[in-house]
Design a protein around this motif. Structure first.
Motif, short mmCIF file in Angstrom:
data_model
loop_
_atom_site.label_atom_id
_atom_site.label_comp_id
_atom_site.label_asym_id
_atom_site.label_seq_id
_atom_site.Cartn_x
_atom_site.Cartn_y
_atom_site.Cartn_z
N ALA A 92 -0.43 7.39 0.08
CA ALA A 92 0.88 7.96 -0.25
C ALA A 92 1.89 6.86 -0.55
CB ALA A 92 1.37 8.83 0.90
N ILE A 93 1.86 5.76 0.20
CA ILE A 93 2.76 4.64 -0.05
C ILE A 93 2.51 4.04 -1.42
CG2 ILE A 93 3.23 2.25 0.63
CD1 ILE A 93 3.01 3.16 3.54
N VAL A 94 1.25 3.82 -1.76
CA VAL A 94 0.91 3.24 -3.07
C VAL A 94 1.38 4.15 -4.20
CG1 VAL A 94 -0.98 2.56 -4.58
CG2 VAL A 94 -1.03 1.92 -2.16
N VAL A 95 1.13 5.45 -4.06
CA VAL A 95 1.55 6.41 -5.08
C VAL A 95 3.08 6.42 -5.20
CG1 VAL A 95 1.63 8.85 -5.70
CG2 VAL A 95 -0.49 7.84 -4.86
N MET A 96 3.76 6.40 -4.06
CA MET A 96 5.22 6.42 -4.08
C MET A 96 5.78 5.19 -4.78
SD MET A 96 8.09 4.89 -2.55
CE MET A 96 7.48 4.18 -1.02
N LEU A 97 5.26 4.01 -4.46
CA LEU A 97 5.76 2.79 -5.08
C LEU A 97 5.50 2.80 -6.59
CD1 LEU A 97 4.73 0.10 -2.44
CD2 LEU A 97 7.02 1.04 -2.85
N ALA A 98 4.30 3.21 -6.98
CA ALA A 98 3.97 3.26 -8.41
C ALA A 98 4.86 4.26 -9.14
CB ALA A 98 2.50 3.62 -8.60
N ALA A 99 5.06 5.44 -8.55
CA ALA A 99 5.91 6.45 -9.19
C ALA A 99 7.35 5.98 -9.27
CB ALA A 99 5.81 7.76 -8.41
N THR A 100 7.84 5.34 -8.22
CA THR A 100 9.21 4.85 -8.22
C THR A 100 9.42 3.81 -9.30
OG1 THR A 100 9.47 5.30 -5.86
CG2 THR A 100 10.97 3.69 -6.84
N ILE A 101 8.50 2.87 -9.42
CA ILE A 101 8.61 1.84 -10.46
C ILE A 101 8.56 2.47 -11.85
CG2 ILE A 101 7.47 -0.17 -11.48
CD1 ILE A 101 6.64 -0.96 -8.62
N ALA A 102 7.66 3.44 -12.04
CA ALA A 102 7.54 4.08 -13.36
C ALA A 102 8.82 4.82 -13.74
CB ALA A 102 6.35 5.04 -13.36
N VAL A 103 9.36 5.61 -12.81
CA VAL A 103 10.60 6.33 -13.09
C VAL A 103 11.76 5.35 -13.30
CG1 VAL A 103 12.28 7.97 -12.16
CG2 VAL A 103 9.83 8.39 -11.87
N SER A 104 11.75 4.27 -12.54
CA SER A 104 12.80 3.27 -12.67
C SER A 104 12.79 2.62 -14.04
CB SER A 104 12.64 2.20 -11.59
OG SER A 104 12.79 2.75 -10.30
N TRP A 105 11.62 2.39 -14.57
CA TRP A 105 11.53 1.80 -15.91
C TRP A 105 12.18 2.74 -16.93
CZ3 TRP A 105 9.52 2.90 -20.70
CH2 TRP A 105 9.44 1.83 -21.60
N VAL A 106 11.94 4.03 -16.79
CA VAL A 106 12.52 5.01 -17.72
C VAL A 106 14.04 5.01 -17.59
CG1 VAL A 106 12.67 7.46 -18.31
CG2 VAL A 106 10.45 6.45 -17.72
N THR A 107 14.57 5.07 -16.38
CA THR A 107 16.03 5.11 -16.23
C THR A 107 16.67 3.78 -16.64
OG1 THR A 107 15.82 4.51 -13.88
CG2 THR A 107 15.97 6.85 -14.42
N TRP A 108 15.97 2.69 -16.43
CA TRP A 108 16.49 1.39 -16.87
C TRP A 108 16.63 1.35 -18.39
CZ3 TRP A 108 13.55 -2.68 -19.36
CH2 TRP A 108 14.26 -3.89 -19.49
#
Length: 402
Positions: free
Chosen positions: A368-384
Motif C-alpha cells: 500500500a505504501i509503494v502504491v501510494m507513493l507511486a500514485a502521489t508522484i504520478a498525480v503530482s507530475w500532472v498537477t505540476w
C-alpha cells in the motif's frame, strides 16, 4: 500526535541576487524538498507496517520546519535588496500568490467535488461525518478560499489540511516584504527578534510542542522563516569561514563526512524530538543542515543532483498538496474492494498509539505504501505540468505590468 502537521515546499529554490554558493541554483536543496515531501506523505498514510509505526516516520511532521527555514532563506536571498519601493512589494506579493494559490484552489475544488459525490452516492458516505460537515463545512471553505485557515481563524484542520502552512507562509511573505520596505538594511534586527520570541511563545502556550498548525501555525512559520532569512543575510561571511575549515585537506571527503554526520543528526533528532519540547529546536537543526547542503560539496550532494532527485524536488509542492487527496481515495477504493471481495485490505488499526482506519501490517501495508507513493508522484507530475507551471508563468507576466 494530536494534530496533523504538513510541510510547505512551495518555494522553488532560486538563485540569489548575488549568485549562489554552488552554481546558478541550490540544486541539492531542491532535492531535499522532494525527499521531505515524501516523508510527510509517509507520515500521513495509515498502515500498521513497521515503516509507518517507526519513530522517525511518526515524527516526520517536524520536516515542515525545514521548509519554513528554506523558504525564509530563499526569499531573503532573492528579494532582500529588491523591495525598496511599494511597486516592488506589489510585484513580489503577486508572484508569491501565483506560486501557491492556483494549486491550492484546484485541490480545494477537488475536495469539494468529492463532498458533492458523497451527497449523491451513499456508498461513499462511509462511517465518517456527513458531507459538508466537520472539517469540510461551508464556513471553513470560505476561510480556505481566503487563505485564513492557518493563522488562527479555524479551530481544526479543514479541507485540504496541508494548506494551513500555505496560509501561514503567505502572510509571512507579506510581513517580510513590509519589514524590508520599512526597515531596509536593518530588517534583520526584526527577524532576530522573531527568531528569539517565537520559540518562547510556543514553549509557553503550545500544549503539543511543535505540532501546531491551525492555531499557532503562523508563529511556528515565522520562527523558521526568520532563521532562514537571517542565514541568507549573513551567508557570505559564514560560508567563507566554513570553507576554510572544511577544505584544508581532502575537501571532497571533508564535505562528505560532514553531510553524513548531518543526515545522521537529522534522523536521530527527528526520531527523538517529535513528542517532546526538544522539537522546538527543529528550525535550528534544519538551518544548520541548509547551511551545509547549500555548498553541495560532498558525495551525498552529488547523489541529490541526479535527474530523478531533481525531478522530485520540482514536484515537491504538488506532492505536498495532492498526497492527502490521493491517500483518501486509495482508502476509498480499498474499502469498496473490501465490501465486494473481502480480501482484508483495510480495517481498524492503531497508528502510533491512536485509533485509525488504514492498511494492515506485513506485505499489505508495504505494498500500500509503494502504491501510494507511486500514485502521489504520478498525480503530482500532472498537477505540476497542468497547474503549477502555467500559473507561475501567467502570474509572472502579470507582475511585469505593475
Amino acid at each position: 500526535m494530536t494534530q496533523t502537521a504538513f510541510l510547505n515546499p512551495s518555494d522553488a529554490v532560486v538563485s540569489t541576487h548575488t549568485g549562489t554558493i554552488a552554481g546558478d541554483r541550490f540544486q541539492v536543496l531542491d532535492s531535499w524538498r522532494g525527499i521531505c515531501a515524501l516523508l510527510v506523505a509517509l507520515f500521513h498514510f495509515p498502515t500498521a507496517s513497521a515503516i509507518s509505526q517507526s519513530s522517525f516516520i511518526g515524527s516526520s511532521y517536524l520536516f515542515v520546519d525545514f521548509f519554513f527555514v528554506l523558504s525564509g532563506f530563499v526569499i531573503a536571498s532573492s528579494y532582500a535588496n529588491r523591495l525598496s519601493r511599494p511597486g516592488e512589494v506589489a510585484r513580489f506579493a503577486l508572484v508569491r500568490f501565483g506560486r501557491i494559490y492556483p494549486l491550492h484552489l484546484v485541490m480545494l475544488a477537488a475536495f469539494a467535488g468529492f463532498e458533492v459525490l458523497r451527497l449523491v452516492l451513499p456508498q461513499l458516505h462511509g462511517t465518517g461525518a456527513a458531507p459538508f460537515t466537520g472539517g469540510f463545512d461551508i464556513k471553513s471553505l470560505a476561510a480556505n478560499l481566503f487563505l485564513l485557515q492557518g493563522i488562527g481563524f479555524e479551530d481544526r484542520l479543514t479541507w485540504n489540511a496541508p494548506s494551513w502552512s500555505i496560509s501561514a507562509e503567505f502572510f509571512a511573505y507579506l510581513l517580510f516584504a513590509g519589514v524590508v520596505l520599512v526597515a531596509g538594511a536593518r530588517a534583520w534586527i526584526w527577524f532576530v527578534a522573531a527568531a528569539v520570541t517565537a520559540p518562547l511563545f510556543l514553549l509557553a502556550f503550545s500544549t503539543h510542542h511543535m505540532d501546531v498548525s491551525y492555531d499557532f501555525g503562523f508563529i511556528r512559520c515565522l520562527y523558521g522563516f526568520s532563521l532562514g532569512a537571517l542565514l541568507a543575510w549573513f551567508q557570505h561571511d559564514s560560508i567563507a569561514g566554513a570553507r576554510q575549515i572544511l577544505t584544508r585537506s581532502g575537501p571532497r571527503m571533508n564535505w562528505t563526512l560532514a553531510e553524513i554526520v548531518m543526515v545522521a543528526v537529522i534522523v536521530l533528532f527527528v526520531s527523538l524530538a517529535g513528542d517532546n519540547n526538544a522539537g522546538i529546536a527543529a528550525p535550528l537543526v534544519f538551518a544548520l543542515a541548509l547551511f551545509l547542503f547549500a555548498h553541495e560539496g560532498g558525495w551525498i550532494s552529488a547523489l541529490l543532483r541526479t535527474p530523478f532527485m531533481l525531478t522530485l524536488g520540482a514536484l515537491s509542492y504538488s506532492i505536498y498538496m495532492v498526497h492527502i487527496f490521493v491517500q483518501a481515495r486509495l482508502i476509498n477504493v480499498a474499502g469498496l474492494v473490501e465490501r465486494k471481495l473481502g480480501p482484508g485490505l483495510i480495517g481498524d488499526i492503531v497508528l502510533r498509539g491512536e485509533p485509525a482506519t488504514g492498511f494492515g501490517a506485513g506485505w499489505t501495508g508495504t505494498v500500500a505504501i509503494v502504491v501510494m507513493l507511486a500514485a502521489t508522484i504520478a498525480v503530482s507530475w500532472v498537477t505540476w505540468r497542468l497547474v503549477e507551471m502555467p500559473a507561475m508563468a501567467w502570474f509572472r507576466r502579470l507582475s511585469k505590468r505593475i
